[in-house]
Design an enzyme around this catalytic site. Structure first.
Site, short mmCIF file in Angstrom:
data_model
loop_
_atom_site.label_atom_id
_atom_site.label_comp_id
_atom_site.label_asym_id
_atom_site.label_seq_id
_atom_site.Cartn_x
_atom_site.Cartn_y
_atom_site.Cartn_z
N LEU A 65 37.73 44.07 48.32
CA LEU A 65 38.98 44.73 48.68
C LEU A 65 39.42 45.72 47.61
O LEU A 65 38.86 45.74 46.50
CB LEU A 65 40.05 43.65 48.90
N PRO A 66 40.42 46.56 47.89
CA PRO A 66 40.81 47.60 46.94
C PRO A 66 41.42 47.11 45.64
O PRO A 66 41.35 47.80 44.62
CB PRO A 66 41.84 48.43 47.74
N LYS A 169 34.89 41.92 33.95
CA LYS A 169 34.84 43.19 34.69
C LYS A 169 35.86 44.19 34.14
O LYS A 169 35.55 45.38 33.98
CB LYS A 169 35.11 42.94 36.17
N LYS A 238 43.73 53.00 38.47
CA LYS A 238 44.15 51.66 38.90
C LYS A 238 43.47 50.59 38.05
O LYS A 238 44.10 49.63 37.60
CB LYS A 238 43.82 51.47 40.38
#
Length: 291
Positions: A65-66, A169, A238
């Site tokens: 997902l985003p 990550k 983001k």
């Protein structure tokens, strides 16, 4: 082979789900964009009418997902439908705290959660050469390893916490974006000083200045004029926002990280939300070269 429910079929999720299908795994797929579902049905998936429909009877649920807001929204929807002993695998670039809180929620229903964010970009997803950073119970990791190996060449178990993979990550992305900025600045300065850009990149790659930016992004994307990693500047910013948020949650002041975030934000304003992340080079050049 387990039954997999797959939610999120974008640039990363679509190819990953296809690799699972190619390996003979039953995949039930859902995405908000119907054409993405139809494309995966053509590859052999079973279509789902909703996210909740995708998780029913699934042994493993995979999210791609985003960001964390989308993850929370999907979990809100599927929480009542997910079955006991189901393993939810979140490959989204999210925050450790998000994953840990989701694990607490789903553990109460008898389901398990592991964070397994991925790196390697759109081409890595298509080629099945991603790297996966997994956090969670070791037995869950081992149970899901065969799934990871269908789309990744490097699978790392980084820690027992569900959010540990997402920690790794965020740190990896920070280093990737920082070296892209620094290498761009070095190459532009060398160009201003009269050095050949391509030769300078070769020097870096044969010396201690090499990085993924000098080995891949500069020669294959920027200097070739392609600018097409498939990852836009709005998502780059983001990711850096999530990284600085994580630093704040750890009560750890980020001296360089905050600067990198703001520079990428300026590049986004200069080049546009949808501009490829490698357009950072053009922003750096525009700031340094006096016309």
């Amino acid at each position: 082979m387990p039954q997999v429910g797959f939610i999120g079929l974008g640039d990363m999720g679509g190819p990953i789900a296809t690799h699972l299908i190619d390996a003979g795994i039953d995949v039930t797929a859902f995405d908000l964009e119907r054409e993405r579902i139809e494309a995966l049905v053509d590859a052999g998936a079973t279509p789902a009418d909703s996210a909740s429909d995708a998780v029913r009877s699934a042994d493993v649920v995979i999210l791609s997902l985003p960001g964390p807001d989308a993850v929370n929204a999907v979990v809100d929807e599927i929480e009542s439908a997910i079955e006991s002993e189901t393993i939810l695998v979140d490959t989204t670039t999210s925050t450790p705290l998000t994953t840990e809180r989701i694990a607490e929620r789903l553990n109460a229903r008898g389901a398990d959660v592991i964070g397994a964010p991925i790196s390697g970009g759109k081409m890595g997803a298509q080629d099945g050469t991603l790297s996966v950073m997994v956090g969670g119970d070791r037995s869950l990791f081992e149970a899901c390893r065969p799934l990871f190996e269908t789309f990744a060449t490097d699978v790392f178990y980084v820690g027992a916490g569900p959010g540990d993979g997402h920690t790794a990550k965020l740190l990896n992305n920070y280093l990737s974006y920082t070296t892209l900025l620094a290498t761009s600045e070095a190459v532009v300065l060398g160009d201003i000083a009269g050095l050949n850009r391509e030769l300078l990149v070769d020097v870096f790659n044969a010396s201690t200045g090499r990085s993924s930016a000098s080995e891949e992004k500069l020669p294959e994307q920027i200097l070739s004029g392609d600018y097409d990693t498939g990852f836009p500047l709005d998502l780059t910013e983001k990711d850096l926002r999530l990284f600085t948020q994580f630093g704040e949650e750890c009560d750890a002041p980020l001296m360089l990280g905050s600067v990198v975030r703001y520079l990428v934000g300026y590049a986004r304003s200069h080049q546009g939300d949808d501009a490829d992340m490698t357009r950072v080079y053009d922003f750096v050049e525009a700031m340094m070269v006096r016309k």
